[in-house]
Design an enzyme around this catalytic site. Structure first.
Site, PDB file in Angstrom:
ATOM      1  CB  ALA A  71      -8.269  14.636   1.108  1.00 22.14           C
TER       2      ALA A  71
ATOM      3  CG  ASN B  73      -0.177   9.706   1.926  1.00 23.66           C
ATOM      4  OD1 ASN B  73       0.499   9.945   2.961  1.00 23.66           O
ATOM      5  ND2 ASN B  73      -1.621   9.394   2.160  1.00 23.66           N
TER       6      ASN B  73
ATOM      7  CG  ASP C 252      -6.199   8.016  -5.218  1.00 26.26           C
ATOM      8  OD1 ASP C 252      -5.252   7.527  -4.967  1.00 26.26           O
ATOM      9  OD2 ASP C 252      -6.731   8.636  -4.188  1.00 26.26           O
TER      10      ASP C 252
ATOM     11  CB  ALA D 262      -9.839  23.907   0.527  1.00 27.52           C
ATOM     12  N   GLY D 263      -9.021  20.789  -0.827  1.00 24.68           N
ATOM     13  CA  GLY D 263      -9.195  19.770  -2.183  1.00 24.68           C
ATOM     14  C   GLY D 263     -10.352  18.645  -1.664  1.00 24.68           C
TER      15      GLY D 263
ATOM     16  CE1 TYR E 186      -2.855   2.788   2.958  1.00 20.09           C
ATOM     17  CE2 TYR E 186      -3.936   2.152   0.795  1.00 20.09           C
ATOM     18  CZ  TYR E 186      -3.764   3.022   1.932  1.00 20.09           C
ATOM     19  OH  TYR E 186      -4.617   4.127   2.321  1.00 20.09           O
TER      20      TYR E 186
ATOM     21  CE  LYS F  59      -6.667   3.886  -0.915  1.00 16.62           C
ATOM     22  NZ  LYS F  59      -6.808   4.551   0.470  1.00 16.62           N
TER      23      LYS F  59
HETATM   24  N1  LIG Z   1      -3.688  10.649   4.839  1.00 16.72           N
HETATM   25  C1  LIG Z   1      -4.698  10.336   4.067  1.00 16.72           C
HETATM   26  O1  LIG Z   1      -5.617   9.360   4.406  1.00 16.72           O
HETATM   27  C2  LIG Z   1      -5.123  10.964   2.779  1.00 16.72           C
HETATM   28  C3  LIG Z   1      -6.405  10.757   2.148  1.00 16.72           C
HETATM   29  C4  LIG Z   1      -6.676  11.616   1.167  1.00 16.72           C
HETATM   30  C5  LIG Z   1      -5.692  12.382   0.381  1.00 16.72           C
HETATM   31  N2  LIG Z   1      -4.397  12.576   1.016  1.00 16.72           N
HETATM   32  C6  LIG Z   1      -3.470  13.451   0.318  1.00 16.72           C
HETATM   33  O2  LIG Z   1      -3.872  14.647   0.499  1.00 16.72           O
HETATM   34  C7  LIG Z   1      -3.291  15.384  -0.654  1.00 16.72           C
HETATM   35  C8  LIG Z   1      -4.640  15.785  -1.643  1.00 16.72           C
HETATM   36  O3  LIG Z   1      -5.231  14.780  -2.071  1.00 16.72           O
HETATM   37  P1  LIG Z   1      -6.821  15.057  -2.701  1.00 16.72           P
HETATM   38  O4  LIG Z   1      -7.419  13.853  -3.047  1.00 16.72           O
HETATM   39  O5  LIG Z   1      -7.515  16.074  -1.708  1.00 16.72           O
HETATM   40  O6  LIG Z   1      -6.165  15.941  -3.832  1.00 16.72           O
HETATM   41  P2  LIG Z   1      -6.843  17.352  -4.507  1.00 16.72           P
HETATM   42  O7  LIG Z   1      -6.425  17.476  -5.816  1.00 16.72           O
HETATM   43  O8  LIG Z   1      -8.357  17.069  -4.484  1.00 16.72           O
HETATM   44  O9  LIG Z   1      -6.613  18.525  -3.422  1.00 16.72           O
HETATM   45  C9  LIG Z   1      -5.573  18.970  -3.383  1.00 16.72           C
HETATM   46  C10 LIG Z   1      -5.702  20.549  -3.008  1.00 16.72           C
HETATM   47  O10 LIG Z   1      -4.344  21.085  -2.545  1.00 16.72           O
HETATM   48  C11 LIG Z   1      -4.547  22.346  -3.295  1.00 16.72           C
HETATM   49  N3  LIG Z   1      -3.165  22.726  -3.613  1.00 16.72           N
HETATM   50  C12 LIG Z   1      -2.083  22.642  -4.288  1.00 16.72           C
HETATM   51  N4  LIG Z   1      -1.068  23.268  -4.469  1.00 16.72           N
HETATM   52  C13 LIG Z   1      -1.437  24.123  -3.185  1.00 16.72           C
HETATM   53  C14 LIG Z   1      -0.462  25.102  -2.531  1.00 16.72           C
HETATM   54  N5  LIG Z   1       0.644  25.401  -2.991  1.00 16.72           N
HETATM   55  N6  LIG Z   1      -1.000  25.842  -1.492  1.00 16.72           N
HETATM   56  C15 LIG Z   1      -2.325  25.457  -1.154  1.00 16.72           C
HETATM   57  N7  LIG Z   1      -3.136  24.493  -1.797  1.00 16.72           N
HETATM   58  C16 LIG Z   1      -2.734  23.841  -2.724  1.00 16.72           C
HETATM   59  C17 LIG Z   1      -5.073  22.020  -4.751  1.00 16.72           C
HETATM   60  O11 LIG Z   1      -5.553  23.308  -5.210  1.00 16.72           O
HETATM   61  C18 LIG Z   1      -6.351  21.140  -4.270  1.00 16.72           C
HETATM   62  O12 LIG Z   1      -7.299  22.125  -3.955  1.00 16.72           O
HETATM   63  C19 LIG Z   1      -2.624  14.207  -1.411  1.00 16.72           C
HETATM   64  O13 LIG Z   1      -1.236  14.246  -1.142  1.00 16.72           O
HETATM   65  C20 LIG Z   1      -3.227  12.952  -0.757  1.00 16.72           C
HETATM   66  O14 LIG Z   1      -2.164  11.686  -0.925  1.00 16.72           O
HETATM   67  C21 LIG Z   1      -4.056  11.739   2.402  1.00 16.72           C
HETATM   68  O1  LIG Z   2      -3.899   6.134  -0.518  1.00 20.74           O
HETATM   69  C1  LIG Z   2      -3.560   6.457   0.511  1.00 20.74           C
HETATM   70  O2  LIG Z   2      -2.503   6.292   1.206  1.00 20.74           O
HETATM   71  C2  LIG Z   2      -4.546   7.322   1.458  1.00 20.74           C
HETATM   72  C3  LIG Z   2      -5.392   8.010   0.577  1.00 20.74           C
HETATM   73  O3  LIG Z   2      -6.545   7.345  -0.033  1.00 20.74           O
HETATM   74  C4  LIG Z   2      -4.481   9.108  -0.302  1.00 20.74           C
HETATM   75  O4  LIG Z   2      -5.182   9.415  -1.735  1.00 20.74           O
HETATM   76  O5  LIG Z   2      -3.495   9.664   0.094  1.00 20.74           O
HETATM   77 MN   LIG Z   3      -6.543   8.267  -2.035  1.00 24.81          MN
END
Ligand SMILES: NC(=O)c1ccc[n+]([C@@H]2O[C@H](COP(=O)([O-])OP(=O)(O)OC[C@H]3O[C@@H](n4cnc5c(N)ncnc54)[C@H](O)[C@@H]3O)[C@@H](O)[C@H]2O)c1
Ligand SMILES: O=C(O)C[C@H](O)C(=O)O
Ligand SMILES: [Mn+2]
Length: 554
Positions: A307, A416, A248, A304-305, A103, A176
């Site tokens: 997640a 991540n 994703d 603010a995306g 993973y 996953k």
């Molecule tokens: N830990 C977890 O369980 C988990 C879960 C989901 C997503 N994530 C991580 O969160 C991150 C975002 O995932 P997502 O699915 O929300 O993607 P996404 O593309 O929907 O959101 C990312 C957001 O960050 C913004 N962004 C990019 N550059 C920026 C900057 N310089 N300043 C401020 N904002 C900025 C983008 O405009 C966007 O709104 C990824 O790295 C993903 O791996 C982690």
């Molecule tokens: O895949 C992961 O590790 C968590 C989350 O779904 C992500 O997109 O980062």
């Molecule tokens: Mn994911």
């Protein structure tokens, strides 16, 4: 006449290679002499009959002999492709060691090198936007007549924080699903990974002669949504008892797709709701340690995306359950994206962001709030969540500024894979003199600081989605609603001993099988209490126990 089980009847219809090459049926050298006689396997294996424990010992030694984490992953995937029972029997004994490899974060390396490393499609279904007429056949062919109860689907537009990876992203669906089985005990023969290949805007892939996906730009709009609709219709027709997990997808589609289906079928988006759950659970864990109230928190979402807004809406729900009105609750949120702090008149807001904007009139220097440091100085957040994909953005000066205004700053750099994390756990502990309450997206080692061992919770949706999904499937849930989500968020409480200095905000991955079962029971109970179960169920606990798959040869 001895009555054969369904599996035995199935096996009797197969030829030797159909058994040995079927990872759901294969036992390899564990087939006994009698089985080899009965199944036409005599002479197709070395003569020594092994137990699953002997096979496991041999496989683990092979795993350990591989020099890099990617080589270790390739070995595990080959074992997975040969013999699911043996793979999961081995993984059961090494969940903490194997999770980061099958993973996040090593799955990211294999996605980047998918075309160079391709050996086996791993029973995935490859839906193509260019062949909507093939969607039903695609799902049917990939399911090979198995009773599918869980589908993880991705179009790979937003793989982790790495962006668009086209057909390569199928690896995230496979990964996953591996965690679902390892953590919660989903039967691996009842799952289906699905890639929706809508093309890719990843120019590196389009220029790569080895690229295995549709070699054109990503399709958006009506044609894309028609493909999604056709996929959901076929998926529900072929697998009417299945849970559909979205993973994703891109920021412009993820919430739109979820809103389209969440009230109609059993489905959820992991990046939105799975992450919302684990982060709220982590914040509740942190507040258990700091003894503060969630109603006193100022929450800054950096990124603010999909997640980021999924997390904010889960916390909003919690604040309203704590008695705040929506307007009062909204005052606790500060969403920061590329434009800086989001105001109601900020350009290019997504629909999800609009619920969390602020008024310029609240700030004397609103026009300066275009970067994280300025916003932290103006807002003095007590909780800061990183889902920005931007590495190292939680700088020492920003963290020290935050920590100057709150005793126990809650700081979750969640982006991540590892290379994209907003900060390292050990830096956050050091920069706040041990006061920060930290969770990271990828596994983090304990942090030794001034004689205290800080355990770092993994703020990853993998701690929640397996139990959530298992509970929904076991209870035959028609839909997933806010009440069930909220129940799940509170289910992890009480596992961590918060009296210990350095206690983590979330339970350790080493306990993931135990707390996934607890989660599944809580989720199933919530479904039954709300009469959202399709089938009559008397006991949630029993329904979960009855469905749990154990990696032993039948
Ligand atoms: N830990 C977890 O369980 C988990 C879960 C989901 C997503 N994530 C991580 O969160 C991150 C975002 O995932 P997502 O699915 O929300 O993607 P996404 O593309 O929907 O959101 C990312 C957001 O960050 C913004 N962004 C990019 N550059 C920026 C900057 N310089 N300043 C401020 N904002 C900025 C983008 O405009 C966007 O709104 C990824 O790295 C993903 O791996 C982690
Ligand atoms: O895949 C992961 O590790 C968590 C989350 O779904 C992500 O997109 O980062
Ligand atoms: Mn994911």
């Amino acid at each position: 006449m001895v009555k054969l089980t369904q599996t035995e009847e199935l096996l009797m219809t197969k030829t030797a290679d159909q058994i040995l090459n079927n990872p759901f049926l294969n036992k390899g050298t564990a087939f006994t002499k009698a089985e080899r006689q009965a199944l036409g396997l005599t002479g197709t294996l070395p003569s020594q009959v092994q137990t699953i424990e002997e096979q496991t010992t041999q496989a683990y030694a092979q795993f350990q002999s591989k020099p890099t984490r990617l080589e270790k992953r390739i070995f595990l995937m080959n074992l997975f492709n040969e013999n699911r029972t043996l793979f999961y029997h081995l993984m059961d004994q090494h969940v903490v060691e194997f999770m980061p490899i099958v993973y996040d974060p090593v799955v990211a390396d294999s996605i980047e090198q998918y075309n160079e490393l391709f050996l086996d499609p791993q029973n995935a279904a490859f839906v193509s936007v260019d062949a909507p007429e093939d969607i039903e056949a695609t799902l049917k062919n990939a399911a090979t007549g198995r009773d599918i109860r869980l589908v993880v689907v991705t179009d790979a537009e937003g793989i982790l924080g790495m962006g668009d990876w086209g057909v390569n992203g199928v690896d995230i669906a496979v990964g996953k699903l591996m965690v679902y089985t390892a953590a919660a005990g989903i039967d691996p023969s009842q799952v289906l990974p699905v890639s929706i290949d809508a093309g890719t805007n990843n120019q590196k892939l389009l220029d790569d002669p080895l690229y295995l996906g549709n070699r054109h730009k990503r399709i958006y709009g009506d044609r894309y949504y028609e493909t999604i609709d056709k996929f959901v219709a076929a998926e529900q027709k072929l697998f009417p008892d299945s849970l559909l997990h979205w993973e994703d997808f891109g920021r412009s589609n993820a919430q739109v797709i979820l809103d389209q289906y969440k009230d109609k079928i059993a489905t959820f988006n992991d990046d939105i709701q799975g992450t919302g759950m684990v982060v709220l659970a982590g914040i509740l864990g942190a507040l258990n340690i700091s003894k503060e109230s969630i109603k006193d928190q100022k929450i800054l979402s950096f990124g603010a995306g999909t997640a980021g807004m999924g997390i904010a809406s889960q916390i909003m729900d919690e604040l309203m359950q704590a008695g705040l009105t929506e307007a009062e609750a909204k005052q606790h949120f500060y969403a920061v994206d590329k434009q800086g702090l989001l105001f109601d008149d900020t350009e290019d807001l997504t629909p999800a962001q609009k619920a969390f904007t602020r008024q310029r009139s609240e700030f004397s220097n609103a026009d300066e709030l275009t970067n994280l440091e300025a916003v932290v100085k103006a807002v003095h957040p007590t909780v800061m969540i990183g889902t920005s994909t931007q590495p190292g953005t939680f700088t020492e000066s920003i963290i020290k500024e935050m920590a100057a205004h709150t005793d126990r700053p809650i700081i979750f750099p969640l982006s991540n894979p590892t290379k994209l994390a907003e900060a390292k756990a050990e830096d956050l502990i050091k920069w706040t003199d041990g006061r920060a309450l930290v969770a990271t997206g990828i596994p983090a080692d304990d942090v030794e600081y001034k004689g205290v061992t800080y355990q770092i919770g993994q703020g990853n949706n993998a701690l929640m989605y397996p139990g959530l999904g298992f509970g929904l499937i076991a209870s035959t849930a028609k839909v997933l609603n806010a009440e069930t989500l909220s129940a799940a968020c509170h289910a992890l409480g009480g596992i961590v001993d918060t009296s210990k200095p350095g206690a983590a905000v979330l339970p350790p991955v080493s306990k993931i099988t135990e707390f996934s079962q607890t989660l599944a029971e809580v989720v199933a109970q919530s479904v039954i209490d709300q009469k959202l179960n399709k089938e009559p169920i008397t006991s949630a606990k029993q329904a979960v126990a009855d469905m749990k798959w154990v990696p032993e040869y039948k």
